[in-house]
Motif scaffolding. Structure first.
Motif, PDB file in Angstrom:
ATOM      1  N   LYS A 182     -13.600  -7.918  10.060  1.00 14.83           N
ATOM      2  CA  LYS A 182     -14.712  -7.385  10.859  1.00 14.83           C
ATOM      3  C   LYS A 182     -14.323  -7.314  12.338  1.00 14.83           C
ATOM      4  CE  LYS A 182     -18.522  -9.141   8.016  1.00 14.83           C
ATOM      5  NZ  LYS A 182     -19.560 -10.184   8.020  1.00 14.83           N
ATOM      6  N   ILE A 183     -13.621  -8.354  12.798  1.00 10.87           N
ATOM      7  CA  ILE A 183     -13.214  -8.340  14.217  1.00 10.87           C
ATOM      8  C   ILE A 183     -12.263  -7.165  14.462  1.00 10.87           C
ATOM      9  CG2 ILE A 183     -11.920  -9.601  16.003  1.00 10.87           C
ATOM     10  CD1 ILE A 183     -13.066 -12.180  14.825  1.00 10.87           C
ATOM     11  N   LEU A 265     -19.250  -5.171  17.708  1.00  9.59           N
ATOM     12  CA  LEU A 265     -19.350  -6.430  16.938  1.00  9.59           C
ATOM     13  C   LEU A 265     -20.703  -6.489  16.229  1.00  9.59           C
ATOM     14  CD1 LEU A 265     -17.763  -8.789  19.613  1.00  9.59           C
ATOM     15  CD2 LEU A 265     -16.863  -8.458  17.284  1.00  9.59           C
ATOM     16  N   HIS A 266     -21.726  -6.037  16.921  1.00 10.88           N
ATOM     17  CA  HIS A 266     -23.057  -6.003  16.302  1.00 10.88           C
ATOM     18  C   HIS A 266     -23.046  -5.019  15.129  1.00 10.88           C
ATOM     19  CE1 HIS A 266     -27.295  -6.079  15.749  1.00 10.88           C
ATOM     20  NE2 HIS A 266     -27.565  -4.954  16.374  1.00 10.88           N
ATOM     21  N   TYR A 267     -22.425  -3.868  15.336  1.00  9.80           N
ATOM     22  CA  TYR A 267     -22.380  -2.835  14.287  1.00  9.80           C
ATOM     23  C   TYR A 267     -21.708  -3.356  13.002  1.00  9.80           C
ATOM     24  CZ  TYR A 267     -21.194   1.410  11.788  1.00  9.80           C
ATOM     25  OH  TYR A 267     -21.062   2.364  10.809  1.00  9.80           O
ATOM     26  N   VAL A 268     -20.631  -4.141  13.176  1.00 14.35           N
ATOM     27  CA  VAL A 268     -19.928  -4.622  11.973  1.00 14.35           C
ATOM     28  C   VAL A 268     -20.610  -5.854  11.359  1.00 14.35           C
ATOM     29  CG1 VAL A 268     -17.705  -3.695  12.740  1.00 14.35           C
ATOM     30  CG2 VAL A 268     -18.231  -6.104  13.183  1.00 14.35           C
ATOM     31  N   GLY A 269     -21.708  -6.291  11.962  1.00  8.60           N
ATOM     32  CA  GLY A 269     -22.509  -7.346  11.342  1.00  8.60           C
ATOM     33  C   GLY A 269     -22.267  -8.744  11.887  1.00  8.60           C
ATOM     34  N   LEU A 270     -21.540  -8.830  13.002  1.00  8.39           N
ATOM     35  CA  LEU A 270     -21.311 -10.157  13.596  1.00  8.39           C
ATOM     36  C   LEU A 270     -22.287 -10.398  14.744  1.00  8.39           C
ATOM     37  CD1 LEU A 270     -17.393 -10.143  13.666  1.00  8.39           C
ATOM     38  CD2 LEU A 270     -18.869 -11.505  12.155  1.00  8.39           C
ATOM     39  N   GLY A 271     -22.559 -11.670  15.000  1.00 10.06           N
ATOM     40  CA  GLY A 271     -23.369 -12.017  16.168  1.00 10.06           C
ATOM     41  C   GLY A 271     -22.441 -12.251  17.346  1.00 10.06           C
TER      42      GLY A 271
END
Ligand code: FMN
Length: 330
Positions: A182-183, A265-271
């Motif tokens: 994700k990163i 980062l928000h788009y890929v689902g991370l906070g």
């Protein structure tokens, strides 16, 4: 040639190192005039910005995973003292509605926690009376609210508006490392950032686990929650990418990249949470040394990153109406 043109022509003939020195001195002059730590209360805007900051400290306190019982009372009293001064000096009621709404939420927060704060309650009532607002009329969204991970992730994959409105700074995460995949996807998306002459002089340094905790402890803007952030990305911009006529451009390009990375980062689902690198050079240099960041790179921001918990508290951080920050120069 007029005087100004002669002055500019002479300046252009000076050796670059001397021009940089003059530019630095000009920046020093602006700092002395405009920095909010100097003659704060005699300038309405400086006072507003600092009051806004002190208000945020209160809402941020409420948005932690765990809060110390009765936290922040001295800060709230100090804020109310400064709000009173602001109203007396500038007779500006609209501005104080948001700080007052936040204090009202703080009082509710403490009441729910069973903490008695009679001095603050009395002072708050007096201040509302002085300003001419009823506490029951303070309706601006303020304080904190609960958010659900699946809702935020779904909204992040919606349209652009939905992405922007569902991103929030998150100050505590699940107790596991965020996925490398994700990163990497977020870094790939952020590389779409525009940059001056497409130089792409940004760099990122990613730290996990203990390294992340140590870095954030040094940053010190996340006291009380640095151990909850198991991944940090330092965004830097390389001064080697910029020419003599653009001494500060690295901060602009780096800042644009950082914001895109936060949204990605928000788009890929991370906070995530941006954490300041706005410090004096001695502290930044020490951080760069400890964390193997090349000297030519300026630190733009640290982004704390994590997998979201199913539910979390976020600070509401109400925004100013854009009409108060925009001028249409028609
Ligand atoms: C450059 C920058 C530095 C920040 N530094 C900190 C920090 O040191 N500690 C912290 O808790 N929040 C920090 N924040 C987060 C802000 O408090 C937050 O972005 C702001 O209140 C708006 O809330 P939102 O991000 O939830 O929309 C920082 C944000 C930015 C953009």
């Amino acid at each position: 040639m007029n005087c100004k043109k002669i002055k500019n022509a002479l300046f252009e003939r000076l050796p670059l190192s001397l021009r940089f020195l003059i530019e630095t001195l000009r920046y020093w002059r602006s700092l002395c005039r405009y920095n909010a730590s100097k003659r704060t209360d005699s300038d309405q805007r400086k006072m507003q910005y600092t009051l806004q900051r002190e208000t945020h400290v209160i809402e941020k306190g409420m948005s932690m995973r765990t809060t110390r019982r009765g936290f922040g009372q001295a800060k709230v009293l100090a804020l109310m003292g400064r709000l009173q001064t602001y109203v007396e000096k500038y007779a500006d009621k609209p501005f104080v509605v948001y700080p007052l709404s936040t204090i009202k939420e703080y009082i509710v927060f403490q009441q729910k926690d069973g903490v008695a704060i009679p001095q603050i309650e009395t002072r708050f009532d007096e201040l509302c009376k002085q300003v001419g607002v009823q506490p029951s009329d303070l309706h601006l969204p303020a304080g904190i609210r609960m958010e659900q991970c699946d809702k935020l992730q779904q909204a992040a994959k919606g349209d652009f508006r939905s992405l922007l409105y569902s991103r929030h700074s998150i100050r505590y995460f699940a107790d596991r490392l965020p996925s490398h995949q994700k990163i990497a996807e977020a870094l790939e998306l952020a590389s779409r950032t525009p940059s001056a002459c497409n130089r792409q002089a940004w760099h990122t340094h990613v730290y996990f686990g203990e390294d992340s905790h140590r870095l954030l402890q040094m940053q010190s803007g996340c006291n009380g929650f640095h151990d909850d952030i198991h991944c940090s990305i330092v965004v830097t911009a390389d001064m080697k990418g910029f020419l003599g006529h653009e001494p500060f451009q690295c901060y602009v390009d780096g800042g644009l990249y950082a914001q895109n990375l936060i949204n990605a980062l928000h788009y890929v689902g991370l906070g995530s949470i941006p954490l300041s690198c706005g410090f004096m050079s001695n502290k930044l240099n020490e951080m760069k040394k400890c964390f193997h960041i090349p000297d030519s790179e300026v630190m733009i921001v640290i982004i704390g990153v994590g997998e979201m918990l199913p539910e979390m508290k976020i600070a509401i951080s109400t925004r100013k109406d854009f009409t108060t920050t925009n001028v249409f120069h028609t």
